[in-house]
Design a protein around this motif. Sequence first.
Motif, PDB file in Angstrom:
ATOM      1  N   PHE A   1      -3.583  15.445  16.623  1.00 27.40           N
ATOM      2  CA  PHE A   1      -3.270  16.268  15.444  1.00 27.40           C
ATOM      3  C   PHE A   1      -2.005  17.124  15.604  1.00 27.40           C
ATOM      4  CE2 PHE A   1      -7.720  15.276  15.027  1.00 27.40           C
ATOM      5  CZ  PHE A   1      -7.899  15.094  13.662  1.00 27.40           C
ATOM      6  N   ASP A   2      -1.332  17.032  16.747  1.00 27.85           N
ATOM      7  CA  ASP A   2      -0.236  17.954  17.069  1.00 27.85           C
ATOM      8  C   ASP A   2       0.872  18.030  16.026  1.00 27.85           C
ATOM      9  OD1 ASP A   2      -1.587  18.574  19.365  1.00 27.85           O
ATOM     10  OD2 ASP A   2      -0.187  17.574  20.724  1.00 27.85           O
ATOM     11  N   HIS A   3       1.237  16.913  15.400  1.00 33.05           N
ATOM     12  CA  HIS A   3       2.370  16.904  14.475  1.00 33.05           C
ATOM     13  C   HIS A   3       1.964  16.599  13.030  1.00 33.05           C
ATOM     14  CE1 HIS A   3       4.180  16.406  18.472  1.00 33.05           C
ATOM     15  NE2 HIS A   3       5.065  17.249  17.971  1.00 33.05           N
ATOM     16  N   ILE A   4       0.688  16.775  12.735  1.00 34.20           N
ATOM     17  CA  ILE A   4       0.202  16.599  11.361  1.00 34.20           C
ATOM     18  C   ILE A   4       0.316  17.943  10.657  1.00 34.20           C
ATOM     19  CG2 ILE A   4      -1.790  16.030   9.924  1.00 34.20           C
ATOM     20  CD1 ILE A   4      -2.801  14.260  12.206  1.00 34.20           C
ATOM     21  N   ASP A   5       0.846  17.929   9.454  1.00 34.18           N
ATOM     22  CA  ASP A   5       0.966  19.150   8.649  1.00 34.18           C
ATOM     23  C   ASP A   5      -0.369  19.896   8.671  1.00 34.18           C
ATOM     24  OD1 ASP A   5       0.967  21.034   6.567  1.00 34.18           O
ATOM     25  OD2 ASP A   5       2.132  19.761   5.231  1.00 34.18           O
ATOM     26  N   SER A   6      -0.344  21.157   9.127  1.00 35.88           N
ATOM     27  CA  SER A   6      -1.587  21.918   9.324  1.00 35.88           C
ATOM     28  C   SER A   6      -2.318  22.227   8.022  1.00 35.88           C
ATOM     29  CB  SER A   6      -1.301  23.212  10.082  1.00 35.88           C
ATOM     30  OG  SER A   6      -0.414  24.020   9.342  1.00 35.88           O
ATOM     31  N   SER A   7      -1.654  22.046   6.878  1.00 33.84           N
ATOM     32  CA  SER A   7      -2.323  22.322   5.603  1.00 33.84           C
ATOM     33  C   SER A   7      -3.113  21.118   5.081  1.00 33.84           C
ATOM     34  CB  SER A   7      -1.294  22.737   4.545  1.00 33.84           C
ATOM     35  OG  SER A   7      -0.469  21.634   4.192  1.00 33.84           O
ATOM     36  N   LEU A   8      -2.917  19.949   5.665  1.00 33.51           N
ATOM     37  CA  LEU A   8      -3.606  18.747   5.175  1.00 33.51           C
ATOM     38  C   LEU A   8      -5.077  18.758   5.567  1.00 33.51           C
ATOM     39  CD1 LEU A   8      -1.040  15.892   5.915  1.00 33.51           C
ATOM     40  CD2 LEU A   8      -1.555  16.954   3.715  1.00 33.51           C
ATOM     41  N   ARG A   9      -5.925  18.343   4.621  1.00 35.14           N
ATOM     42  CA  ARG A   9      -7.355  18.190   4.855  1.00 35.14           C
ATOM     43  C   ARG A   9      -7.773  16.805   4.366  1.00 35.14           C
ATOM     44  NH1 ARG A   9      -6.024  21.692   7.410  1.00 35.14           N
ATOM     45  NH2 ARG A   9      -6.854  23.799   7.700  1.00 35.14           N
ATOM     46  N   PHE A  10      -8.778  16.242   5.036  1.00 34.25           N
ATOM     47  CA  PHE A  10      -9.159  14.852   4.790  1.00 34.25           C
ATOM     48  C   PHE A  10     -10.640  14.734   4.439  1.00 34.25           C
ATOM     49  CE2 PHE A  10      -5.711  15.076   7.846  1.00 34.25           C
ATOM     50  CZ  PHE A  10      -4.753  14.265   7.249  1.00 34.25           C
ATOM     51  N   ASN A  11     -10.950  13.721   3.611  1.00 35.48           N
ATOM     52  CA  ASN A  11     -12.343  13.364   3.331  1.00 35.48           C
ATOM     53  C   ASN A  11     -12.911  12.510   4.456  1.00 35.48           C
ATOM     54  OD1 ASN A  11     -10.799  13.111   0.403  1.00 35.48           O
ATOM     55  ND2 ASN A  11     -12.723  14.261   0.317  1.00 35.48           N
TER      56      ASN A  11
ATOM     57  N   LEU B   1       0.857  -1.190   0.000  1.00 31.87           N
ATOM     58  CA  LEU B   1       0.000   0.000   0.000  1.00 31.87           C
ATOM     59  C   LEU B   1       0.892   1.239   0.000  1.00 31.87           C
ATOM     60  CD1 LEU B   1      -2.653  -1.352   2.492  1.00 31.87           C
ATOM     61  CD2 LEU B   1      -3.027  -0.844   0.070  1.00 31.87           C
ATOM     62  N   THR B   2       1.259   1.668  -1.195  1.00 33.14           N
ATOM     63  CA  THR B   2       2.180   2.803  -1.341  1.00 33.14           C
ATOM     64  C   THR B   2       1.495   4.142  -1.058  1.00 33.14           C
ATOM     65  OG1 THR B   2       1.708   2.899  -3.703  1.00 33.14           O
ATOM     66  CG2 THR B   2       3.619   1.586  -3.026  1.00 33.14           C
ATOM     67  N   ASN B   3       0.177   4.140  -0.910  1.00 32.23           N
ATOM     68  CA  ASN B   3      -0.578   5.369  -0.621  1.00 32.23           C
ATOM     69  C   ASN B   3      -0.853   5.542   0.870  1.00 32.23           C
ATOM     70  OD1 ASN B   3      -2.354   3.141  -0.646  1.00 32.23           O
ATOM     71  ND2 ASN B   3      -4.111   4.451  -1.064  1.00 32.23           N
ATOM     72  N   ALA B   4      -0.147   4.780   1.712  1.00 33.83           N
ATOM     73  CA  ALA B   4      -0.333   4.874   3.167  1.00 33.83           C
ATOM     74  C   ALA B   4       1.007   5.084   3.843  1.00 33.83           C
ATOM     75  CB  ALA B   4      -0.993   3.608   3.702  1.00 33.83           C
ATOM     76  N   LYS B   5       1.015   5.989   4.839  1.00 31.99           N
ATOM     77  CA  LYS B   5       2.215   6.153   5.659  1.00 31.99           C
ATOM     78  C   LYS B   5       1.790   6.540   7.064  1.00 31.99           C
ATOM     79  CE  LYS B   5       3.255  11.034   5.081  1.00 31.99           C
ATOM     80  NZ  LYS B   5       4.226  12.037   4.748  1.00 31.99           N
ATOM     81  N   ALA B   6       2.667   6.219   8.021  1.00 32.60           N
ATOM     82  CA  ALA B   6       2.393   6.525   9.425  1.00 32.60           C
ATOM     83  C   ALA B   6       3.448   7.487   9.953  1.00 32.60           C
ATOM     84  CB  ALA B   6       2.396   5.245  10.253  1.00 32.60           C
ATOM     85  N   ILE B   7       3.000   8.406  10.819  1.00 29.00           N
ATOM     86  CA  ILE B   7       3.917   9.332  11.481  1.00 29.00           C
ATOM     87  C   ILE B   7       3.592   9.390  12.972  1.00 29.00           C
ATOM     88  CG2 ILE B   7       4.266  10.755   9.418  1.00 29.00           C
ATOM     89  CD1 ILE B   7       2.423  12.898  10.840  1.00 29.00           C
ATOM     90  N   LEU B   8       4.556   9.834  13.732  1.00 24.92           N
ATOM     91  CA  LEU B   8       4.398  10.000  15.171  1.00 24.92           C
ATOM     92  C   LEU B   8       3.686  11.322  15.449  1.00 24.92           C
ATOM     93  CD1 LEU B   8       5.342   8.359  17.664  1.00 24.92           C
ATOM     94  CD2 LEU B   8       7.408   9.772  17.673  1.00 24.92           C
TER      95      LEU B   8
END
Length: 196
Positions: free
Chosen positions: A114-124, A103-110
């Motif tokens: 929401f503290d360390h998620i890029d603030s410009s990202l928006r989700f469906n 699944l090349t369209n999935a990645k995990a981050i620490l």
Amino acid sequence: MLTKDNLDKLRKDIVFTEELSGERLQFHSTWGIFSPREIDEGTRLLVDRLRIAPTDDCLDLGCGYGPIGLYMARRAPQGQTLMVDKDFMAVNYSNDNAERNRLTNAKAILSNAFDHIDSSLRFNVIASNIPAKVGKEMLSLILHDARQRLKPGGRLYVVTINGLRQYMKRNLNEIFGNYEKLKQGKSYTVALAVNK
């Protein structure tokens, strides 16, 4: 007292394959990560109610070793799925499981919610099997931040223990202006709120 052989066996990855709502996925996990030997009842209840379009950008909040996020990535091959957890072992296992399942369209981050998620990202779609013991302060942050991070028409799916059902109903109605109970099982309830 355990022998060296017993201890060595405990240190090995726990490996299993599961079918989640029609998607067959292989998982590696380890002791110390939530529900390491099998997909828990709440996660199954949630996954069975997720509606994912092929182009959806998805977020799995509190991913563990990745069952919810990998399911969403499989269902949304033209979108991107981000998985986050505050446990570095969970993040490592989620990334390894994404690679293992191609699944090349999935990645995990620490990240702590929401503290360390890029603030410009928006989700469906944002989905979470919310632990009961995070506390009301953290739940408030999660729900308010989720609304800010959803695209217009985006959907928040949560599964909680039944004891939090009324709390979720009250807070989702207050924050999103809507709430739908999708399923109440013996121990867990799945709810949906839409960013209208």
